[in-house]
Design a protein around this motif. Structure first.
Motif, PDB file in Angstrom:
ATOM      1  N   VAL A   1      -6.673  -3.672  -7.982  1.00  0.00           N
ATOM      2  CA  VAL A   1      -5.673  -2.838  -7.294  1.00  0.00           C
ATOM      3  C   VAL A   1      -6.360  -1.755  -6.481  1.00  0.00           C
ATOM      4  O   VAL A   1      -6.007  -1.512  -5.313  1.00  0.00           O
ATOM      5  CB  VAL A   1      -4.700  -2.214  -8.317  1.00  0.00           C
ATOM      6  CG1 VAL A   1      -3.805  -1.178  -7.638  1.00  0.00           C
ATOM      7  CG2 VAL A   1      -3.843  -3.294  -8.963  1.00  0.00           C
ATOM      8  N   LEU A   2      -7.383  -1.112  -7.069  1.00  0.00           N
ATOM      9  CA  LEU A   2      -8.065  -0.001  -6.397  1.00  0.00           C
ATOM     10  C   LEU A   2      -8.804  -0.446  -5.142  1.00  0.00           C
ATOM     11  O   LEU A   2      -8.952   0.339  -4.196  1.00  0.00           O
ATOM     12  CB  LEU A   2      -9.041   0.680  -7.365  1.00  0.00           C
ATOM     13  CG  LEU A   2      -8.400   1.521  -8.471  1.00  0.00           C
ATOM     14  CD1 LEU A   2      -9.478   2.114  -9.374  1.00  0.00           C
ATOM     15  CD2 LEU A   2      -7.539   2.641  -7.885  1.00  0.00           C
ATOM     16  N   LYS A   3      -9.276  -1.686  -5.107  1.00  0.00           N
ATOM     17  CA  LYS A   3      -9.946  -2.132  -3.889  1.00  0.00           C
ATOM     18  C   LYS A   3      -8.982  -2.833  -2.936  1.00  0.00           C
ATOM     19  O   LYS A   3      -9.194  -2.818  -1.728  1.00  0.00           O
ATOM     20  CB  LYS A   3     -11.113  -3.053  -4.225  1.00  0.00           C
ATOM     21  CG  LYS A   3     -10.761  -4.417  -4.794  1.00  0.00           C
ATOM     22  CD  LYS A   3     -12.040  -5.162  -5.114  1.00  0.00           C
ATOM     23  CE  LYS A   3     -11.780  -6.475  -5.825  1.00  0.00           C
ATOM     24  NZ  LYS A   3     -13.015  -7.144  -6.240  1.00  0.00           N
ATOM     25  N   PHE A   4      -7.925  -3.445  -3.482  1.00  0.00           N
ATOM     26  CA  PHE A   4      -6.967  -4.152  -2.636  1.00  0.00           C
ATOM     27  C   PHE A   4      -6.146  -3.167  -1.805  1.00  0.00           C
ATOM     28  O   PHE A   4      -5.928  -3.379  -0.607  1.00  0.00           O
ATOM     29  CB  PHE A   4      -6.044  -5.007  -3.508  1.00  0.00           C
ATOM     30  CG  PHE A   4      -5.058  -5.830  -2.734  1.00  0.00           C
ATOM     31  CD1 PHE A   4      -5.438  -7.031  -2.159  1.00  0.00           C
ATOM     32  CD2 PHE A   4      -3.748  -5.417  -2.576  1.00  0.00           C
ATOM     33  CE1 PHE A   4      -4.534  -7.799  -1.445  1.00  0.00           C
ATOM     34  CE2 PHE A   4      -2.836  -6.171  -1.867  1.00  0.00           C
ATOM     35  CZ  PHE A   4      -3.233  -7.371  -1.303  1.00  0.00           C
ATOM     36  N   VAL A   5      -5.717  -2.080  -2.418  1.00  0.00           N
ATOM     37  CA  VAL A   5      -4.839  -1.127  -1.732  1.00  0.00           C
ATOM     38  C   VAL A   5      -5.512  -0.484  -0.517  1.00  0.00           C
ATOM     39  O   VAL A   5      -4.938  -0.488   0.581  1.00  0.00           O
ATOM     40  CB  VAL A   5      -4.326  -0.055  -2.722  1.00  0.00           C
ATOM     41  CG1 VAL A   5      -3.628   1.078  -1.981  1.00  0.00           C
ATOM     42  CG2 VAL A   5      -3.376  -0.688  -3.728  1.00  0.00           C
ATOM     43  N   PRO A   6      -6.719   0.106  -0.640  1.00  0.00           N
ATOM     44  CA  PRO A   6      -7.319   0.716   0.567  1.00  0.00           C
ATOM     45  C   PRO A   6      -7.653  -0.299   1.657  1.00  0.00           C
ATOM     46  O   PRO A   6      -7.492  -0.005   2.842  1.00  0.00           O
ATOM     47  CB  PRO A   6      -8.594   1.391   0.030  1.00  0.00           C
ATOM     48  CG  PRO A   6      -8.879   0.735  -1.268  1.00  0.00           C
ATOM     49  CD  PRO A   6      -7.558   0.349  -1.834  1.00  0.00           C
ATOM     50  N   LEU A   7      -8.108  -1.498   1.249  1.00  0.00           N
ATOM     51  CA  LEU A   7      -8.406  -2.516   2.255  1.00  0.00           C
ATOM     52  C   LEU A   7      -7.137  -2.965   2.969  1.00  0.00           C
ATOM     53  O   LEU A   7      -7.123  -3.130   4.194  1.00  0.00           O
ATOM     54  CB  LEU A   7      -9.094  -3.718   1.601  1.00  0.00           C
ATOM     55  CG  LEU A   7     -10.547  -3.513   1.168  1.00  0.00           C
ATOM     56  CD1 LEU A   7     -11.032  -4.684   0.328  1.00  0.00           C
ATOM     57  CD2 LEU A   7     -11.451  -3.322   2.379  1.00  0.00           C
ATOM     58  N   LEU A   8      -6.064  -3.141   2.222  1.00  0.00           N
ATOM     59  CA  LEU A   8      -4.803  -3.541   2.832  1.00  0.00           C
ATOM     60  C   LEU A   8      -4.247  -2.414   3.697  1.00  0.00           C
ATOM     61  O   LEU A   8      -3.665  -2.659   4.765  1.00  0.00           O
ATOM     62  CB  LEU A   8      -3.793  -3.926   1.747  1.00  0.00           C
ATOM     63  CG  LEU A   8      -2.505  -4.601   2.231  1.00  0.00           C
ATOM     64  CD1 LEU A   8      -2.821  -5.897   2.964  1.00  0.00           C
ATOM     65  CD2 LEU A   8      -1.569  -4.875   1.058  1.00  0.00           C
ATOM     66  N   PHE A   9      -4.464  -1.169   3.261  1.00  0.00           N
ATOM     67  CA  PHE A   9      -4.023  -0.017   4.048  1.00  0.00           C
ATOM     68  C   PHE A   9      -4.718   0.014   5.407  1.00  0.00           C
ATOM     69  O   PHE A   9      -4.075   0.188   6.451  1.00  0.00           O
ATOM     70  CB  PHE A   9      -4.306   1.284   3.286  1.00  0.00           C
ATOM     71  CG  PHE A   9      -3.998   2.526   4.067  1.00  0.00           C
ATOM     72  CD1 PHE A   9      -2.698   2.976   4.193  1.00  0.00           C
ATOM     73  CD2 PHE A   9      -5.022   3.248   4.680  1.00  0.00           C
ATOM     74  CE1 PHE A   9      -2.407   4.129   4.913  1.00  0.00           C
ATOM     75  CE2 PHE A   9      -4.745   4.393   5.401  1.00  0.00           C
ATOM     76  CZ  PHE A   9      -3.432   4.829   5.519  1.00  0.00           C
ATOM     77  N   VAL A  10      -6.029  -0.182   5.395  1.00  0.00           N
ATOM     78  CA  VAL A  10      -6.782  -0.213   6.652  1.00  0.00           C
ATOM     79  C   VAL A  10      -6.282  -1.359   7.523  1.00  0.00           C
ATOM     80  O   VAL A  10      -6.110  -1.209   8.738  1.00  0.00           O
ATOM     81  CB  VAL A  10      -8.291  -0.361   6.382  1.00  0.00           C
ATOM     82  CG1 VAL A  10      -9.050  -0.613   7.682  1.00  0.00           C
ATOM     83  CG2 VAL A  10      -8.838   0.873   5.689  1.00  0.00           C
ATOM     84  N   ALA A  11      -6.030  -2.505   6.894  1.00  0.00           N
ATOM     85  CA  ALA A  11      -5.586  -3.674   7.646  1.00  0.00           C
ATOM     86  C   ALA A  11      -4.227  -3.448   8.288  1.00  0.00           C
ATOM     87  O   ALA A  11      -4.015  -3.757   9.465  1.00  0.00           O
ATOM     88  CB  ALA A  11      -5.542  -4.891   6.719  1.00  0.00           C
TER      89      ALA A  11
ATOM     90  N   VAL B   1     -16.545   4.242  -1.387  1.00  0.00           N
ATOM     91  CA  VAL B   1     -15.866   4.298  -2.689  1.00  0.00           C
ATOM     92  C   VAL B   1     -15.182   2.962  -2.983  1.00  0.00           C
ATOM     93  O   VAL B   1     -15.298   2.412  -4.090  1.00  0.00           O
ATOM     94  CB  VAL B   1     -14.841   5.443  -2.723  1.00  0.00           C
ATOM     95  CG1 VAL B   1     -13.986   5.352  -3.988  1.00  0.00           C
ATOM     96  CG2 VAL B   1     -15.543   6.792  -2.663  1.00  0.00           C
ATOM     97  N   ALA B   2     -14.460   2.436  -1.976  1.00  0.00           N
ATOM     98  CA  ALA B   2     -13.788   1.154  -2.151  1.00  0.00           C
ATOM     99  C   ALA B   2     -14.798   0.041  -2.428  1.00  0.00           C
ATOM    100  O   ALA B   2     -14.548  -0.850  -3.248  1.00  0.00           O
ATOM    101  CB  ALA B   2     -12.957   0.819  -0.912  1.00  0.00           C
ATOM    102  N   ALA B   3     -15.955   0.096  -1.758  1.00  0.00           N
ATOM    103  CA  ALA B   3     -16.977  -0.934  -1.952  1.00  0.00           C
ATOM    104  C   ALA B   3     -17.568  -0.875  -3.359  1.00  0.00           C
ATOM    105  O   ALA B   3     -17.789  -1.911  -3.991  1.00  0.00           O
ATOM    106  CB  ALA B   3     -18.080  -0.774  -0.912  1.00  0.00           C
ATOM    107  N   VAL B   4     -17.833   0.335  -3.849  1.00  0.00           N
ATOM    108  CA  VAL B   4     -18.376   0.491  -5.205  1.00  0.00           C
ATOM    109  C   VAL B   4     -17.381  -0.051  -6.226  1.00  0.00           C
ATOM    110  O   VAL B   4     -17.746  -0.779  -7.157  1.00  0.00           O
ATOM    111  CB  VAL B   4     -18.728   1.962  -5.489  1.00  0.00           C
ATOM    112  CG1 VAL B   4     -19.025   2.160  -6.969  1.00  0.00           C
ATOM    113  CG2 VAL B   4     -19.922   2.398  -4.645  1.00  0.00           C
TER     114      VAL B   4
END
Length: 460
Positions: free
Chosen positions: A158-168, A282-285
């Protein structure tokens, strides 16, 4: 709870199993992916679509096979059931080596993103410490049991999906078609550009088998393994495709092809300032830690299943709270040793060779699993896969095999060469384990059928 016979309480629901698939598919590579395919132009988006269809077909094949045999071990279980002990061993050996070597690669990649957060001043000792911590924290979660593994995987996904989807999604509002490169930027035929882009993208979907590999821990695996596999692939595809489109449309093409942090540059274009790098780091880590959490479990599942059948040392069959703890320990130790060699030697030569091996090793279990499905269907054993549409299942199995074969072709000559050598080295382990099984077999077995023992073993 019974942790030795596969009848223990299953701990992964559909959401957790889906997170396991998606989290294992999406590692740290996504953050460089748009720049990697930018030189080929927007034809790479078409390649994404084609590969997604292939990955979904393979996911459906795993779902069909899990209906037949919902045990932990996935591709290993299917290969052994269809083709015997040797094929099963090759599947387990390939998968096992791929997991712990790729875990070392993930940990080393995580160090680079950590530098963005902690500053550029660092020593080799500090880098090594960060990489080892990245390996052992997920291992500790695995030692705590599948409940912890599932919780960490769900939260990290969830923590990595949300920021990536937000950017997208937000990136679509800043989308400028003039920043896109040509459809076939590399020139030549469009098919050639499609194949070249696909060769880079192929391994973006490695991990589709994660739910099948841990089927013994999934509740109602006959239904949920297939669903989790497909949902995980679709979720990863959404992140991959929308994220790449957003970056393509916000960062100019000439700048993108040389970028080392395309998502960070996209955030800077959207919102200004230079804080995008920190957010993406942060998202990558988080993404890498989540991937390591899932792949650490995967590194123990194949040898666990093989050990129960006498094809790996019996210690790998030990399990605590649903996790094959000995396999987790051995896999993490091997990944740690490889990481130490990478830093201490001062040369990535050995490390690069082993990473090449993983690109080939990942495909062997896929090919054998898809071939097993075809075998069950074409030999009249449709009851083994419990499906209704024969023609549909044959088409899916052929598509899954074709996708896996494409993975092999995309690995390149060096990867195939190194991978085959390492695969054949495992034959010595198989011979050793087969000799041990023969030595401990009851005397009556060896006396009654000395000439057919090996054949009957392979027929099991």
């Amino acid at each position: 709870m019974h942790d030795t016979d596969g009848t223990h309480t299953r701990r992964f629901g559909l959401a957790t199993a889906t997170a396991l698939v998606m989290g294992n598919i999406i590692g740290g590579g996504i953050f460089l992916l748009p720049a990697s395919v930018a030189p080929f132009g927007t034809v790479s988006l078409v390649a994404f679509g084609v590969l997604t269809l292939g990955a979904i077909a393979l996911a459906l094949v795993f779902g069909r096979l899990a209906r037949r045999d919902p045990r932990t071990g996935g591709p290993y279980v299917y290969a052994r059931s269809a083709f015997g002990d040797f094929a099963g061993f090759l599947s387990a050996w390939s998968y096992w080596t791929m997991t712990w070597v790729s875990n070392a690669a993930l940990a080393v990649a995580g160090v680079g993103y950590f530098h963005v957060l902690a500053g550029d001043r660092h020593s080799m000792g500090e880098d090594l410490t960060v990489a080892l911590v990245a390996l052992w924290l997920p291992a500790l979660a695995n030692f705590a049991g599948t409940r912890w593994v599932g919780a960490v995987q769900l939260v990290s996904t969830v923590l990595k999906f949300v920021p990536l989807l937000f950017v997208a999604v937000v990136g679509l509002f800043f989308f400028d078609p003039h920043k896109l490169g040509a459809f076939n930027e590399g020139g030549g035929s469009a098919i050639g550009g499609l194949s070249a882009a696909a060769a880079i993208l192929l391994y973006s979907y490695v991990g589709v088998e994660s739910a099948a590999m841990s089927a013994g821990e999934v509740r109602d695996p006959e239904r949920n393994v297939g669903r989790a596999s497909v949902l995980g692939v679709i979720g990863a595809a959404v992140v991959y495709l929308l994220g790449t489109v957003a970056v393509f449309g916000t960062v100019s093409h000439d700048r993108l092809v040389t970028s080392t942090a395309p998502f960070s540059e996209a955030v800077d274009v959207m919102f200004g300032g230079r804080w995008g790098g920190t957010v993406i780091a942060v998202a990558a880590v988080v993404s890498i830690v989540g991937a390591l959490n899932g792949w650490t479990l995967m590194s123990a599942q194949a040898p666990y299943a093989a050990a129960k059948d006498g094809l790996f040392p019996v210690s790998f069959a030990r399990r605590r709270r649903g996790v094959p703890t000995f396999g987790v320990l051995v896999g993490t130790v091997l990944a740690s040793l490889l990481t130490v060699v990478n830093y201490v030697s001062g040369s990535g030569g050995v490390f690069k060779i082993l990473v090449l091996i993983t690109t080939f090793s990942a495909t062997v279990p896929y090919l054998l699993a898809a071939a097993a499905q075809l075998y069950f269907l074409l030999t009249g054993r449709r009851e083994q896969v419990r499906t209704g549409g024969f023609a549909r299942d044959v088409v899916l199995a052929v598509a899954g095999f074709g996708f896996s074969f494409w993975l092999v072709a995309g690995a390149g000559y060096a990867a195939i060469y190194q991978g085959v050598l390492f695969l054949f080295a495992g034959v010595l382990v198989y011979v050793w384990m087969a000799a041990r099984r023969q030595a401990v077999a009851p005397p009556s077995t060896t006396k009654s059928a000395p000439t057919v023992d090996a054949a009957s073993s392979d027929a099991r």
